[in-house]
Design a protein around this motif. Structure first.
Motif, PDB file in Angstrom:
ATOM      1  N   SER A  13       4.958  56.461  44.435  1.00  0.00           N
ATOM      2  CA  SER A  13       4.877  56.333  42.973  1.00  0.00           C
ATOM      3  C   SER A  13       4.748  57.700  42.324  1.00  0.00           C
ATOM      4  CB  SER A  13       3.681  55.461  42.584  1.00  0.00           C
ATOM      5  OG  SER A  13       3.806  54.166  43.114  1.00  0.00           O
ATOM      6  N   LEU A  14       3.951  58.573  42.942  1.00  0.00           N
ATOM      7  CA  LEU A  14       3.767  59.921  42.398  1.00  0.00           C
ATOM      8  C   LEU A  14       5.074  60.709  42.445  1.00  0.00           C
ATOM      9  CD1 LEU A  14       1.910  62.171  41.344  1.00  0.00           C
ATOM     10  CD2 LEU A  14       1.408  62.752  43.727  1.00  0.00           C
ATOM     11  N   LEU A  15       5.748  60.690  43.598  1.00  0.00           N
ATOM     12  CA  LEU A  15       6.990  61.454  43.749  1.00  0.00           C
ATOM     13  C   LEU A  15       8.079  60.946  42.813  1.00  0.00           C
ATOM     14  CD1 LEU A  15       7.119  61.833  47.646  1.00  0.00           C
ATOM     15  CD2 LEU A  15       6.562  63.602  45.973  1.00  0.00           C
ATOM     16  N   VAL A  16       8.266  59.632  42.790  1.00  0.00           N
ATOM     17  CA  VAL A  16       9.300  59.051  41.934  1.00  0.00           C
ATOM     18  C   VAL A  16       8.945  59.259  40.467  1.00  0.00           C
ATOM     19  CG1 VAL A  16      10.429  56.894  41.261  1.00  0.00           C
ATOM     20  CG2 VAL A  16      10.019  57.379  43.676  1.00  0.00           C
ATOM     21  N   GLY A  17       7.664  59.119  40.140  1.00  0.00           N
ATOM     22  CA  GLY A  17       7.228  59.299  38.751  1.00  0.00           C
ATOM     23  C   GLY A  17       7.476  60.707  38.242  1.00  0.00           C
ATOM     24  N   ILE A  18       7.239  61.708  39.093  1.00  0.00           N
ATOM     25  CA  ILE A  18       7.482  63.103  38.690  1.00  0.00           C
ATOM     26  C   ILE A  18       8.957  63.317  38.382  1.00  0.00           C
ATOM     27  CG2 ILE A  18       7.519  65.480  39.531  1.00  0.00           C
ATOM     28  CD1 ILE A  18       4.926  64.872  41.030  1.00  0.00           C
ATOM     29  N   GLN A  19       9.836  62.790  39.253  1.00  0.00           N
ATOM     30  CA  GLN A  19      11.267  62.971  39.019  1.00  0.00           C
ATOM     31  C   GLN A  19      11.724  62.204  37.780  1.00  0.00           C
ATOM     32  OE1 GLN A  19      13.324  65.127  40.566  1.00  0.00           O
ATOM     33  NE2 GLN A  19      14.817  64.519  39.011  1.00  0.00           N
ATOM     34  N   LEU A  20      11.157  61.031  37.530  1.00  0.00           N
ATOM     35  CA  LEU A  20      11.499  60.287  36.314  1.00  0.00           C
ATOM     36  C   LEU A  20      11.086  61.063  35.071  1.00  0.00           C
ATOM     37  CD1 LEU A  20      10.537  56.621  37.327  1.00  0.00           C
ATOM     38  CD2 LEU A  20      12.833  57.568  37.046  1.00  0.00           C
ATOM     39  N   LEU A  21       9.934  61.716  35.136  1.00  0.00           N
ATOM     40  CA  LEU A  21       9.488  62.541  34.010  1.00  0.00           C
ATOM     41  C   LEU A  21      10.437  63.721  33.804  1.00  0.00           C
ATOM     42  CD1 LEU A  21       7.340  63.114  31.863  1.00  0.00           C
ATOM     43  CD2 LEU A  21       6.049  64.389  33.587  1.00  0.00           C
ATOM     44  N   ILE A  22      10.886  64.317  34.907  1.00  0.00           N
ATOM     45  CA  ILE A  22      11.850  65.423  34.815  1.00  0.00           C
ATOM     46  C   ILE A  22      13.147  64.934  34.175  1.00  0.00           C
ATOM     47  CG2 ILE A  22      13.324  66.954  36.189  1.00  0.00           C
ATOM     48  CD1 ILE A  22      10.996  67.248  38.145  1.00  0.00           C
ATOM     49  N   TRP A  23      13.610  63.746  34.568  1.00  0.00           N
ATOM     50  CA  TRP A  23      14.825  63.185  33.962  1.00  0.00           C
ATOM     51  C   TRP A  23      14.643  62.957  32.466  1.00  0.00           C
ATOM     52  CZ3 TRP A  23      15.788  59.191  38.406  1.00  0.00           C
ATOM     53  CH2 TRP A  23      16.513  59.818  39.419  1.00  0.00           C
ATOM     54  N   LEU A  24      13.459  62.508  32.073  1.00  0.00           N
ATOM     55  CA  LEU A  24      13.192  62.268  30.659  1.00  0.00           C
ATOM     56  C   LEU A  24      13.279  63.572  29.867  1.00  0.00           C
ATOM     57  CD1 LEU A  24      12.234  60.390  28.354  1.00  0.00           C
ATOM     58  CD2 LEU A  24       9.888  60.912  29.036  1.00  0.00           C
ATOM     59  N   VAL A  25      12.635  64.625  30.378  1.00  0.00           N
ATOM     60  CA  VAL A  25      12.612  65.911  29.675  1.00  0.00           C
ATOM     61  C   VAL A  25      14.008  66.529  29.627  1.00  0.00           C
ATOM     62  CG1 VAL A  25      11.711  68.268  29.740  1.00  0.00           C
ATOM     63  CG2 VAL A  25      10.193  66.336  30.232  1.00  0.00           C
ATOM     64  N   THR A  26      14.706  66.554  30.769  1.00  0.00           N
ATOM     65  CA  THR A  26      16.036  67.169  30.801  1.00  0.00           C
ATOM     66  C   THR A  26      17.048  66.356  29.996  1.00  0.00           C
ATOM     67  OG1 THR A  26      16.455  66.050  32.928  1.00  0.00           O
ATOM     68  CG2 THR A  26      15.663  68.317  33.008  1.00  0.00           C
ATOM     69  N   GLY A  27      16.926  65.034  30.042  1.00  0.00           N
ATOM     70  CA  GLY A  27      17.824  64.202  29.238  1.00  0.00           C
ATOM     71  C   GLY A  27      17.640  64.451  27.753  1.00  0.00           C
ATOM     72  N   LEU A  28      16.390  64.631  27.330  1.00  0.00           N
ATOM     73  CA  LEU A  28      16.117  64.950  25.929  1.00  0.00           C
ATOM     74  C   LEU A  28      16.725  66.301  25.562  1.00  0.00           C
ATOM     75  CD1 LEU A  28      14.626  64.096  23.335  1.00  0.00           C
ATOM     76  CD2 LEU A  28      12.609  65.301  24.195  1.00  0.00           C
ATOM     77  N   TYR A  29      16.621  67.265  26.483  1.00  0.00           N
ATOM     78  CA  TYR A  29      17.212  68.589  26.238  1.00  0.00           C
ATOM     79  C   TYR A  29      18.726  68.477  26.057  1.00  0.00           C
ATOM     80  CZ  TYR A  29      19.305  73.081  27.412  1.00  0.00           C
ATOM     81  OH  TYR A  29      20.096  74.200  27.410  1.00  0.00           O
TER      82      TYR A  29
END
Length: 343
Positions: A13-29
């Motif tokens: 959950s931690l590993l997948v959650g971190i990558q999902l957060l990265i996708w959220l930030v980069t997608g917004l960019y």
């Protein structure tokens, strides 16, 4: 469910959650960025190399000192004609190729030297700028990880720290890489999990992440199934309660509380303001949320793993593993009690 499965689920959950957060930030960019600036082309301008020469002044291509040519074309560099001889070339320009240049007037082999690379770099830049250095780089290149061919790199002295990359076999400007482009490339690297700098997204890290996400789903479903079978999960909107007598040993207070029958004692007591010690948040992995009862209560796998046999015989259990419907009288030791209205 084995304890290692629960621990695995939490780490996944931690590993997948971190990558999902990265996708959220980069997608917004990617949605907010200025695409022209992010491409590095803020100061890029085209160069007119075209010239005029009488056809009879061009030597026949049959006189070129080259064999096994797949394609021969005529290109211009600052008004001078050159034959571009392709011996081997990939489907994309960044793939490894074997291309040679010949002076179309004399047939002599031609090499794009540093002086010409500097001139092309300055001509491709819209505005006055000075050159810091010019180097012929061999792959791999940090700023162009896909590139498999040598390129001239000309560093310019401007606010965006622009690097101009020039193809030696054509004089073409491959890219302007500046700070705006570097930010975009970093975001692409994070978004496509290209942490090894391959320049693409079809790599083993992406496949591994997909497998980890699948494992997270499987362990989550197994945990959900276990909680449902144990009566710790209800899909109804009605919350049935059970009166439980709770004796708090460190305050010597006794309370009769109406606890949710389908929630664990750990969660139900927390809702009433009685906070039990825990490092895992009720996951059954730390063994700290101990309760004691004089009733016969089944021993779960987590109880057996985290509590000694003598403790089990004394009636100790883990609050996160049992529901209010299992036990009517318990003794607990709390961290704190925030709800003063419990009776």
């Amino acid at each position: 469910m084995p304890q290692w499965n629960k621990s695995l689920h939490k780490w996944l959950s931690l590993l997948v959650g971190i990558q999902l957060l990265i996708w959220l930030v980069t997608g917004l960019y990617f949605n907010l960025m200025d695409h022209r600036k992010a491409s590095g082309n803020s100061n890029l301008q085209s160069i007119n190399h075209q010239g005029i020469i009488a056809p009879e002044r061009l030597i026949p291509v049959t006189q070129l000192a080259v064999q096994n040519a797949k394609h021969i074309g005529l290109l211009w560099l600052f008004g001078k004609p050159y034959y571009q001889v392709t011996i081997e070339r990939g489907a994309h320009s960044y793939q490894a190729h074997n291309i040679k240049l010949f002076d179309a007037s004399t047939g002599a082999p031609f090499t794009l030297n540093e002086s010409l690379a500097r001139t092309i770099a300055l001509k491709s830049y819209n505005g006055p700028v000075n050159i810091i250095s010019a180097d012929l780089l061999a792959p791999p290149m940090d700023e162009l990880p896909k590139q498999k061919n040598p390129l001239w790199q000309v560093k310019l002295q401007d606010e965006l720290h622009t690097h101009v990359y020039i193809e030696p076999t054509s004089g073409a400007v491959v890219a302007h890489i500046n700070d705006e482009r570097r930010v975009r490339d970093l975001m692409f690297k994070l978004h496509f999990m290209d942490y090894l700098g391959t320049g693409g997204f079809n790599h083993w890290l992406t496949i591994t992440f997909a497998l980890l996400t699948l494992a997270l789903t499987i362990t989550g479903l197994a945990w959900l199934s276990e909680r449902y079978r144990a009566g710790q999960l209800s899909f109804t909107h009605q919350h049935k309660t059970q009166n439980v007598t709770v004796h708090v040993s460190n305050t010597q207070h006794t309370h009769v509380l109406a606890l949710d029958k389908h929630s664990t004692l750990f969660d139900s007591l927390a809702q009433q303001g009685i906070m039990l010690p825990s490092n895992c948040g009720g996951g059954g992995t730390c063994g700290m949320c101990r309760i004691q009862t004089n009733q016969p209560v089944k021993v779960t796998q987590a109880d057996q793993t985290r509590l000694s046999q003598s403790k089990l015989e004394q009636g100790f259990r883990l609050a996160c593993q049992h529901n209010a419907c299992d036990i009517q009288h318990i003794t607990v030791r709390t961290l704190k009690r925030t709800n003063k209205n419990a009776s």
